[in-house]
Motif scaffolding. Sequence first.
Motif, short mmCIF file in Angstrom:
data_model
loop_
_atom_site.label_atom_id
_atom_site.label_comp_id
_atom_site.label_asym_id
_atom_site.label_seq_id
_atom_site.Cartn_x
_atom_site.Cartn_y
_atom_site.Cartn_z
N ARG A 23 9.21 -12.97 -6.25
CA ARG A 23 7.75 -13.25 -7.11
C ARG A 23 7.11 -14.53 -7.16
NH1 ARG A 23 9.01 -9.08 -11.40
NH2 ARG A 23 8.94 -6.94 -10.99
N ASP B 198 3.28 -8.49 -5.99
CA ASP B 198 3.46 -7.15 -6.85
C ASP B 198 4.86 -6.49 -6.68
OD1 ASP B 198 3.31 -5.49 -9.14
OD2 ASP B 198 1.90 -4.27 -8.50
N ARG C 142 0.15 -3.14 -12.03
CA ARG C 142 0.25 -4.16 -13.21
C ARG C 142 1.20 -4.53 -12.96
NH1 ARG C 142 -4.17 -7.07 -11.40
NH2 ARG C 142 -6.50 -5.27 -12.35
#
Length: 282
Positions: A161, A175, A282
């Motif tokens: 990430r 993500d 998310r």
Amino acid sequence: MNTVTQKSEKLQKVLARSGLGSRREMETLIESGVVTVNGETATLGDRITLDDRVTVKGKAVRLKSELDMPRRVIMYNKPEGELVTRRDPEGRRTVFDNLPRLKGERWIAIGRLDINTSGLLLFTNDGELANRLMHPSHQVEREYAVRIMGQVDDDMLARMRDGIMLEDGLARFSDIQSVGGEGINTWFHVVIMEGRNREVRRLWESQGVTVSRLKRVRYGNIFLDKRVKAGEWVELTQAEVDDLSGLAGLQSKSVNFGPNDQVPSGRKQRGRRPVHAIRRRR
């Protein structure tokens, strides 16, 4: 049409819009010296109007204005083993073998997938749309389902990430989500913002694990339709084409299904499908 009232545009942009290929492909063509404008060899940076006479490899080109060319996009479910190229010297299967025919135009791939990667490929007849959706400046998300062989821990995910320095520069996943499985059948969904060669595989491999399967499931706001089997395609709805156009910063244009656009023998076009809501993880 009076040339005085016409807006001049970059030559490669007009050629791409006229269905000869992507803007990058047209730039390469111009640099090779096979494009002429009004009898003179063209160079990169030339600007033209629709009244100019343009040839490519000695053949006259019918220049199209934005109003002349309805914007079309199709979704193709690429199987493993197919190449994203128009012709292969070794005679291997290509994605273009299964696409519907266009009269006076050709399909342009929006991005690429390597031979061992399956899933969503978008094609359009609009070179400007293809160029914008592929260009890093537009930051269009690409989402992949990845099956991993090897031990994956939180530190590894955090590094990917944050960013890993590969041989062609810094790369990162915007993500990463675990979607289940265990052992040699552990699956993740990852999102990247550009389309560098084998970027997803190289990021995982930099952490000492192996990608055993890779499938693209989303490009921008278009998700792979589960009803479209490997080797089949579906034409996007007008609303979906408009959504993609907006993502690329282009105005909407009508889709026109021509009578000469035929499905290749042995393939069938699926019914036009509803617009999918944009999902965000998310």
